[in-house]
Design a protein around this motif. Structure first.
Motif, PDB file in Angstrom:
ATOM      1  N   LEU A 157       0.827  -1.209   0.000  1.00 23.71           N
ATOM      2  CA  LEU A 157       0.000   0.000   0.000  1.00 23.71           C
ATOM      3  C   LEU A 157       0.863   1.261   0.000  1.00 23.71           C
ATOM      4  O   LEU A 157       0.502   2.269  -0.616  1.00 23.71           O
ATOM      5  CB  LEU A 157      -0.911   0.009   1.231  1.00 23.71           C
ATOM      6  CG  LEU A 157      -1.947  -1.115   1.353  1.00 23.71           C
ATOM      7  CD1 LEU A 157      -2.721  -0.969   2.655  1.00 23.71           C
ATOM      8  CD2 LEU A 157      -2.904  -1.115   0.162  1.00 23.71           C
ATOM      9  N   GLU A 160       2.941   1.200  -3.849  1.00 22.96           N
ATOM     10  CA  GLU A 160       2.298   1.105  -5.159  1.00 22.96           C
ATOM     11  C   GLU A 160       1.895   2.500  -5.667  1.00 22.96           C
ATOM     12  O   GLU A 160       1.062   3.175  -5.059  1.00 22.96           O
ATOM     13  CB  GLU A 160       1.072   0.201  -5.071  1.00 22.96           C
ATOM     14  CG  GLU A 160       0.265   0.103  -6.362  1.00 22.96           C
ATOM     15  CD  GLU A 160       1.114  -0.363  -7.545  1.00 22.96           C
ATOM     16  OE1 GLU A 160       0.962   0.224  -8.628  1.00 22.96           O
ATOM     17  OE2 GLU A 160       1.912  -1.314  -7.384  1.00 22.96           O
ATOM     18  N   THR A 162       0.016   3.627  -8.139  1.00 22.10           N
ATOM     19  CA  THR A 162      -1.382   3.879  -8.492  1.00 22.10           C
ATOM     20  C   THR A 162      -2.240   4.111  -7.243  1.00 22.10           C
ATOM     21  O   THR A 162      -3.230   4.844  -7.299  1.00 22.10           O
ATOM     22  CB  THR A 162      -1.968   2.701  -9.301  1.00 22.10           C
ATOM     23  OG1 THR A 162      -1.793   1.479  -8.569  1.00 22.10           O
ATOM     24  CG2 THR A 162      -1.290   2.583 -10.651  1.00 22.10           C
ATOM     25  N   LEU A 163      -1.852   3.494  -6.133  1.00 22.80           N
ATOM     26  CA  LEU A 163      -2.584   3.711  -4.888  1.00 22.80           C
ATOM     27  C   LEU A 163      -2.213   5.049  -4.258  1.00 22.80           C
ATOM     28  O   LEU A 163      -3.076   5.761  -3.733  1.00 22.80           O
ATOM     29  CB  LEU A 163      -2.303   2.573  -3.897  1.00 22.80           C
ATOM     30  CG  LEU A 163      -2.878   1.211  -4.274  1.00 22.80           C
ATOM     31  CD1 LEU A 163      -2.406   0.143  -3.294  1.00 22.80           C
ATOM     32  CD2 LEU A 163      -4.406   1.258  -4.290  1.00 22.80           C
ATOM     33  N   ARG A 164      -0.949   5.404  -4.323  1.00 22.87           N
ATOM     34  CA  ARG A 164      -0.528   6.680  -3.743  1.00 22.87           C
ATOM     35  C   ARG A 164      -1.177   7.850  -4.484  1.00 22.87           C
ATOM     36  O   ARG A 164      -1.491   8.885  -3.877  1.00 22.87           O
ATOM     37  CB  ARG A 164       0.996   6.797  -3.783  1.00 22.87           C
ATOM     38  CG  ARG A 164       1.687   5.801  -2.866  1.00 22.87           C
ATOM     39  CD  ARG A 164       3.165   6.073  -2.698  1.00 22.87           C
ATOM     40  NE  ARG A 164       3.895   6.051  -3.953  1.00 22.87           N
ATOM     41  CZ  ARG A 164       5.208   5.955  -4.026  1.00 22.87           C
ATOM     42  NH1 ARG A 164       5.935   5.874  -2.918  1.00 22.87           N
ATOM     43  NH2 ARG A 164       5.812   5.939  -5.190  1.00 22.87           N
ATOM     44  N   LEU A 166      -4.099   8.069  -5.508  1.00 22.24           N
ATOM     45  CA  LEU A 166      -5.471   8.282  -5.040  1.00 22.24           C
ATOM     46  C   LEU A 166      -5.539   9.343  -3.947  1.00 22.24           C
ATOM     47  O   LEU A 166      -6.612   9.877  -3.665  1.00 22.24           O
ATOM     48  CB  LEU A 166      -6.057   6.971  -4.497  1.00 22.24           C
ATOM     49  CG  LEU A 166      -6.212   5.812  -5.476  1.00 22.24           C
ATOM     50  CD1 LEU A 166      -6.745   4.587  -4.754  1.00 22.24           C
ATOM     51  CD2 LEU A 166      -7.130   6.198  -6.633  1.00 22.24           C
ATOM     52  N   LEU A 188     -10.890  -1.666  -5.469  1.00 23.95           N
ATOM     53  CA  LEU A 188     -10.228  -1.930  -4.186  1.00 23.95           C
ATOM     54  C   LEU A 188     -10.755  -3.230  -3.568  1.00 23.95           C
ATOM     55  O   LEU A 188      -9.981  -4.002  -2.982  1.00 23.95           O
ATOM     56  CB  LEU A 188     -10.438  -0.755  -3.233  1.00 23.95           C
ATOM     57  CG  LEU A 188      -9.876   0.600  -3.694  1.00 23.95           C
ATOM     58  CD1 LEU A 188     -10.122   1.675  -2.647  1.00 23.95           C
ATOM     59  CD2 LEU A 188      -8.397   0.511  -4.017  1.00 23.95           C
ATOM     60  N   HIS A 191      -9.077  -6.126  -5.191  1.00 21.19           N
ATOM     61  CA  HIS A 191      -7.758  -6.361  -4.610  1.00 21.19           C
ATOM     62  C   HIS A 191      -7.862  -7.260  -3.377  1.00 21.19           C
ATOM     63  O   HIS A 191      -7.091  -8.217  -3.218  1.00 21.19           O
ATOM     64  CB  HIS A 191      -7.134  -5.027  -4.195  1.00 21.19           C
ATOM     65  CG  HIS A 191      -6.370  -4.353  -5.286  1.00 21.19           C
ATOM     66  ND1 HIS A 191      -5.891  -3.074  -5.178  1.00 21.19           N
ATOM     67  CD2 HIS A 191      -5.971  -4.779  -6.512  1.00 21.19           C
ATOM     68  CE1 HIS A 191      -5.248  -2.734  -6.281  1.00 21.19           C
ATOM     69  NE2 HIS A 191      -5.297  -3.754  -7.108  1.00 21.19           N
ATOM     70  N   ASN A 214      -4.804  -2.570 -11.159  1.00 15.80           N
ATOM     71  CA  ASN A 214      -4.001  -1.374 -10.944  1.00 15.80           C
ATOM     72  C   ASN A 214      -4.060  -0.426 -12.142  1.00 15.80           C
ATOM     73  O   ASN A 214      -3.981   0.792 -11.989  1.00 15.80           O
ATOM     74  CB  ASN A 214      -2.550  -1.764 -10.656  1.00 15.80           C
ATOM     75  CG  ASN A 214      -2.371  -2.282  -9.242  1.00 15.80           C
ATOM     76  OD1 ASN A 214      -3.344  -2.450  -8.512  1.00 15.80           O
ATOM     77  ND2 ASN A 214      -1.147  -2.536  -8.848  1.00 15.80           N
ATOM     78  N   LEU A 217      -6.906   1.761 -11.743  1.00 10.21           N
ATOM     79  CA  LEU A 217      -6.680   2.804 -10.748  1.00 10.21           C
ATOM     80  C   LEU A 217      -6.043   4.045 -11.348  1.00 10.21           C
ATOM     81  O   LEU A 217      -6.157   5.138 -10.794  1.00 10.21           O
ATOM     82  CB  LEU A 217      -5.795   2.270  -9.618  1.00 10.21           C
ATOM     83  CG  LEU A 217      -6.426   1.222  -8.695  1.00 10.21           C
ATOM     84  CD1 LEU A 217      -5.418   0.758  -7.663  1.00 10.21           C
ATOM     85  CD2 LEU A 217      -7.669   1.775  -8.011  1.00 10.21           C
ATOM     86  N   TYR A 296      -9.169  -2.092   3.866  1.00 10.39           N
ATOM     87  CA  TYR A 296      -8.072  -1.951   2.902  1.00 10.39           C
ATOM     88  C   TYR A 296      -6.823  -1.343   3.534  1.00 10.39           C
ATOM     89  O   TYR A 296      -5.729  -1.883   3.410  1.00 10.39           O
ATOM     90  CB  TYR A 296      -8.552  -1.083   1.737  1.00 10.39           C
ATOM     91  CG  TYR A 296      -7.757  -1.230   0.466  1.00 10.39           C
ATOM     92  CD1 TYR A 296      -8.054  -2.233  -0.450  1.00 10.39           C
ATOM     93  CD2 TYR A 296      -6.708  -0.366   0.170  1.00 10.39           C
ATOM     94  CE1 TYR A 296      -7.320  -2.370  -1.627  1.00 10.39           C
ATOM     95  CE2 TYR A 296      -5.976  -0.497  -0.998  1.00 10.39           C
ATOM     96  CZ  TYR A 296      -6.286  -1.499  -1.893  1.00 10.39           C
ATOM     97  OH  TYR A 296      -5.557  -1.640  -3.052  1.00 10.39           O
ATOM     98  N   TYR A 297      -7.007  -0.208   4.194  1.00  9.04           N
ATOM     99  CA  TYR A 297      -5.869   0.492   4.791  1.00  9.04           C
ATOM    100  C   TYR A 297      -5.784   0.213   6.293  1.00  9.04           C
ATOM    101  O   TYR A 297      -6.811   0.115   6.970  1.00  9.04           O
ATOM    102  CB  TYR A 297      -5.989   2.001   4.568  1.00  9.04           C
ATOM    103  CG  TYR A 297      -5.707   2.428   3.151  1.00  9.04           C
ATOM    104  CD1 TYR A 297      -4.395   2.569   2.697  1.00  9.04           C
ATOM    105  CD2 TYR A 297      -6.745   2.680   2.259  1.00  9.04           C
ATOM    106  CE1 TYR A 297      -4.131   2.963   1.390  1.00  9.04           C
ATOM    107  CE2 TYR A 297      -6.488   3.068   0.947  1.00  9.04           C
ATOM    108  CZ  TYR A 297      -5.173   3.204   0.530  1.00  9.04           C
ATOM    109  OH  TYR A 297      -4.914   3.581  -0.770  1.00  9.04           O
TER     110      TYR A 297
END
Length: 335
Positions: A157, A160, A162-164, A166, A188, A191, A214, A217, A296-297
């Protein structure tokens, strides 16, 4: 000097019109600002109050993702060990992870490598003809690998791209807002489903599916942008609630019948028709994400709490705005 043909002239005019239209779209304020400014100006005109200072967007802070990285346990399975494990398919995963390329990867590639080795260890230990020496090597590694899954997920997390992305400041889409965030929530959730397939059902991790999700995303709307929009909407609602709350009902005065009609138009034909639907889109978008983000987080990151807090603040502002209108509605028979 060459004469312009009709066709050339039309192309020139068409190109200029296209550029003008593009500039108009790029220079237009975001939807929330447009509808709230119009709503506030209409209120100020009919209630004869000076226009107050407008709220400004507060940008979401840039996250230092390195602060979330955690050291991963050292679980050593050497090349020589891997040759003994070729019968159960673990050798390929170990060789890839130990290669120069494998040691420098990050994000989804590293996560998939960890999952591959974890599943390889699991299935090797199911082999009936496994020697006691190899079993003694694998069992501690398998336990350690299983216990480290939350760490691998945590670091995925944090690494990555593509997640950052967001969590970078951006304006949410002005059309189909909740649909866009619904698609993000679905990605998400996908995932999490892939992670469960590998860690609970012990299926071979499907790197192609991870990469496909991804890829989606890359086009996803910003979560940080949604938080910013909720906060800004709350400020606008509070501002307009103050304008309305300072005004006393006037409906008993027949001379104010025209003003009553205008105010009714502001409320029913503008606020309810243009402002309220977009605010509902924002609220629904936050709700969709809050159904998946807690799973998720990590809680200690506090990212889910920020969105939840922004939505709670938005609800309080919405309620205060409704309460400000209530005396006028009561005194004017709902306008």
């Amino acid at each position: 000097m060459k004469r312009l043909t009709i066709k050339t002239l039309l192309l020139v005019i068409g190109g200029a019109a296209a550029l003008a239209a593009a500039y108009h779209l790029l220079s237009r304020p975001p939807l929330l600002e447009r509808v709230m400014v119009e709503y506030q100006q209409r209120l100020s005109r009919v209630l004869e109050t000076p226009e107050p200072e407008r709220p400004t967007k507060q940008h979401f802070p840039i996250i230092e993702w390195k602060q979330y990285l955690r050291p991963e346990p050292s679980i050593q399975i050497s090349f020589l060990d891997s040759f003994e494990l070729s019968a159960c398919g673990l050798n390929d995963a170990v060789i890839k992870a130990n290669s120069p390329l494998g040691k420098t990867t990050h994000g989804v590639t590293t996560l998939v490598q960890h999952l591959e080795i974890g599943n390889g260890l699991f299935y090797c230990l199911q082999q009936a003809d496994l020697s006691s020496d190899v079993k003694a090597l694998l069992e501690p590694a398998s336990i350690a690998k299983t216990q480290a899954i939350p760490l691998y997920w945590n670091n995925y997390l944090a690494q990555e791209p593509t997640l950052r992305n967001l969590w970078l400041s951006a304006t949410p889409p002005s059309t189909d807002t909740s649909e866009s965030y619904q698609q993000l929530a679905a990605t998400l959730s996908a995932h999490l489903a892939l992670l469960e397939e590998s860690t609970v059902e012990h299926r071979e991790p499907d790197k192609a599916r991870w990469l496909a999700h991804n890829k989606r995303l890359e086009q996803a709307p910003s979560i940080a942008g949604l938080i910013e929009e909720l906060d800004l909407a709350s400020e606008w609602l509070a501002l307009n609630a103050e304008i309305v709350a300072d005004y006393h009902p006037f409906c008993a005065d027949n001379a104010q019948a025209g003003k009553r009609e205008i105010l009714s138009n502001v409320l029913h034909n503008y606020y309810m028709a243009h402002v309220q639907p977009y605010l509902a889109e924002l609220d629904h978008s936050a709700l969709l994400l809050l159904e998946v983000l807690p799973h998720y987080y990590p809680d200690e990151w506090g990212l889910t709490a920020v969105l939840s807090g922004a939505r709670a603040h938005f609800h309080r502002a919405t309620k205060a705005h409704v309460n400000a209108w209530q005396p006028i509605l009561d005194g004017c028979q709902g306008l």
